[in-house]
Design an enzyme around this catalytic site. Structure first.
Site, PDB file in Angstrom:
ATOM      1  N   LYS A  80       0.838  -1.202   0.000  1.00  0.00           N
ATOM      2  CA  LYS A  80       0.000   0.000   0.000  1.00  0.00           C
ATOM      3  C   LYS A  80       0.873   1.252   0.000  1.00  0.00           C
ATOM      4  O   LYS A  80       1.891   1.311   0.712  1.00  0.00           O
ATOM      5  CB  LYS A  80      -0.914  -0.037   1.230  1.00  0.00           C
ATOM      6  CG  LYS A  80      -1.938   1.088   1.324  1.00  0.00           C
ATOM      7  CD  LYS A  80      -2.820   0.840   2.546  1.00  0.00           C
ATOM      8  CE  LYS A  80      -3.798   1.983   2.790  1.00  0.00           C
ATOM      9  NZ  LYS A  80      -4.637   1.730   3.976  1.00  0.00           N
ATOM     10  N   SER A 155      -9.341   2.239   3.178  1.00  0.00           N
ATOM     11  CA  SER A 155      -8.423   2.926   2.289  1.00  0.00           C
ATOM     12  C   SER A 155      -7.524   1.966   1.510  1.00  0.00           C
ATOM     13  O   SER A 155      -6.922   2.356   0.515  1.00  0.00           O
ATOM     14  CB  SER A 155      -7.556   3.910   3.090  1.00  0.00           C
ATOM     15  OG  SER A 155      -6.729   3.251   4.027  1.00  0.00           O
ATOM     16  N   SER A 179      -9.671   0.216   7.550  1.00  0.00           N
ATOM     17  CA  SER A 179      -9.140   0.187   6.189  1.00  0.00           C
ATOM     18  C   SER A 179      -8.514  -1.131   5.737  1.00  0.00           C
ATOM     19  O   SER A 179      -8.155  -1.258   4.566  1.00  0.00           O
ATOM     20  CB  SER A 179      -8.123   1.312   5.998  1.00  0.00           C
ATOM     21  OG  SER A 179      -8.745   2.560   6.143  1.00  0.00           O
TER      22      SER A 179
END
Length: 466
Positions: A80, A155, A179
């Site tokens: 990420k 996210s 997330s």
């Protein structure tokens, strides 16, 4: 409905990460074949899903020729784009400055890559991870491969979309308000938010007044998630909590399960409530005791969490020029980031009290888990919305109201520091995955993983290729 996936008859086949390890160790496939297959798959779906932030295929190919040690040696992954990886830029879901390559791995990436995983690049997230849907006004949205008209959540949207689509079997995710669990729910994956301090973290995460962020992974199977935590524990062992160990099967203990569908301030809709009650009945059929219970939160929880969330946006905007230099452009931020910062600035006098109340959450959770072994809630309060419903360019108050309606369960464990796992145990009337969330006490991920094994065997989840 447009469904997208990259599963095909190549070296990856439909194997999970543990399956790839087994095939590599047996000599059925090579690391080079696996990495090339993952690159080809990623490129097959990248544009349709909008999931990739940065490609580093040359690095992946070099590592494939000489993989580092570790159980996952040769298994492809994505990271990420909000942790530092040497040689890769870190943009945190925004385009508000000119990127530059990180000089060294952050603490999390160092631990993550020590397990042997080979990164192909970085995945997209909502701006700074603030929204539960990645729909950037200039960079575009991240779409779920289950139906590209719908959001992939956030996210950790890009990581989850690529794992669900079969591009890679495991990817990094992190969780400051849900997330890991939100995109796991949306994309039909396993997503465990670990106990606070379970894994190594970058300094910026460790320095928060309330350490709400936890790093982890999203996977397609419970055994992949369990194997990751086993291997991570061999690299980084937190001495203040019980080890997870090597978990490969369901536990034998029958558990006391606290069922809640009313959320922290807003509850689940009728369809999601019914799906959660179906999961409760499954647990009862398996011999567990299910008891309805209120969430262990103060009435001020949602307001306090929103203010704290806003204070993080305010910090990002206040320190942007200092951190990123002359290339930093405040106006490039989306309306949610700016609105959250404005909310925090207007209520800054209330922030110390809000932080104090949030810190008490750990004690309230401990008392709750003296009564119950596990909590059961839906991961999200409503089915996955279409793209546009959480568009960050809309009016701030309307957007926050919609976010709170959807994300009515996940922030609790970020505040308390306790673990929670989303499992893809349900499917909505429109055919989209709907996660069910199980929580437990501080340091008790093992309980969740053993229960996850049991539920995966009892109710195998839907496959995107099915």
């Amino acid at each position: 409905m447009t469904r997208v996936h990259a599963f095909t008859d190549d070296a990856l086949d439909d194997l999970d990460a543990v399956g790839i390890v087994e095939h590599l160790q047996a000599g059925k496939i090579s690391v080079t074949e696996v990495v090339e297959a993952a690159i080809a798959r990623t490129e097959r779906v990248a544009d349709q899903l909008g999931a990739v932030a940065y490609r580093d295929y040359d690095r992946a190919r070099r590592e494939a020729r000489d993989p580092r040690g570790g159980y996952f040696a040769g298994v492809p992954t994505m990271i990420k784009d909000n942790v530092h990886v040497a040689g890769m830029p870190t943009m945190e879901g925004t385009d508000a400055w000119t990127p530059y390559p990180a000089k060294k791995d952050g603490d999390f990436a160092r631990m993550y890559l020590a397990t042997g995983l080979i990164p192909l690049g970085k995945t997209r997230l909502s701006e700074y991870g603030f929204s539960a849907s990645c729909e950037h006004p200039r960079l575009g949205p991240v779409r779920t491969p289950w139906n590209t008209d719908h959001t992939a959540g956030a996210s950790s949207a890009g990581s989850a979309a690529l794992v669900a689509a079969g591009a890679v079997p495991i990817a990094h995710a992190n969780d400051g308000g849900g997330s890991i669990r939100i995109p796991a729910s949306v994309n039909g994956l396993v997503g465990l938010k670990p106990t606070r301090g379970r894994l190594a973290q970058d300094a910026q995460m460790r320095q928060m007044p309330v350490r709400i962020v936890a790093d982890g992974v999203v996977t397609r199977s419970v055994r992949d998630t369990a194997a990751f935590y086993r291997e991570a524990e061999r690299v980084y062992r937190p001495l203040q909590m019980p080890p997870i160990g090597d978990l490969t099967r369901p536990g034998r203990k029958r558990l006391r399960v606290a069922l809640n569908t009313t959320g922290l301030a807003r509850g689940a809709d009728a369809e999601v409530t019914a799906l959660t009650e179906q999961t409760a009945r499954l647990l009862e059929d398996l011999g567990h005791t299910v008891i309805e219970a209120d969430a262990p939160v103060a009435p001020s929880f949602s307001d306090d969490f929103l203010l704290y969330w806003g204070s993080l946006a305010l910090a990002m905007l206040s320190g942007g020029r200092r951190l990123h230099g002359k290339t930093w452009i405040r106006a490039n931020h989306d309306a949610l980031t700016i609105g959250l910062a404005r909310h925090a600035r207007r209520n800054l006098h209330r922030l110390p009290t809000a932080i104090l109340r949030l810190r008490r959450g750990a004690r309230e959770a401990a008392l709750f888990f003296d009564k119950y072994d596990v909590s059961l809630t839906p991961t999200l309060a409503t089915p996955t919305p279409k793209l546009g419903h959480l568009d960050p360019t809309q009016d701030y108050d309307a957007l926050v109201d919609r976010l709170l309606d959807w994300v009515a369960f996940t922030p609790l464990q970020n505040v308390t520091g306790t673990p929670a796992i989303s499992l893809p145990l349900a499917t909505t009337a429109t055919g989209l995955p709907q996660g069910m969330m199980l929580g437990s006490g501080f340091g008790h991920e093992a309980v969740l993983l053993e229960l996850g094994y049991e539920l995966e065997q009892a109710r195998p989840w839907a496959r995107i290729t099915g």
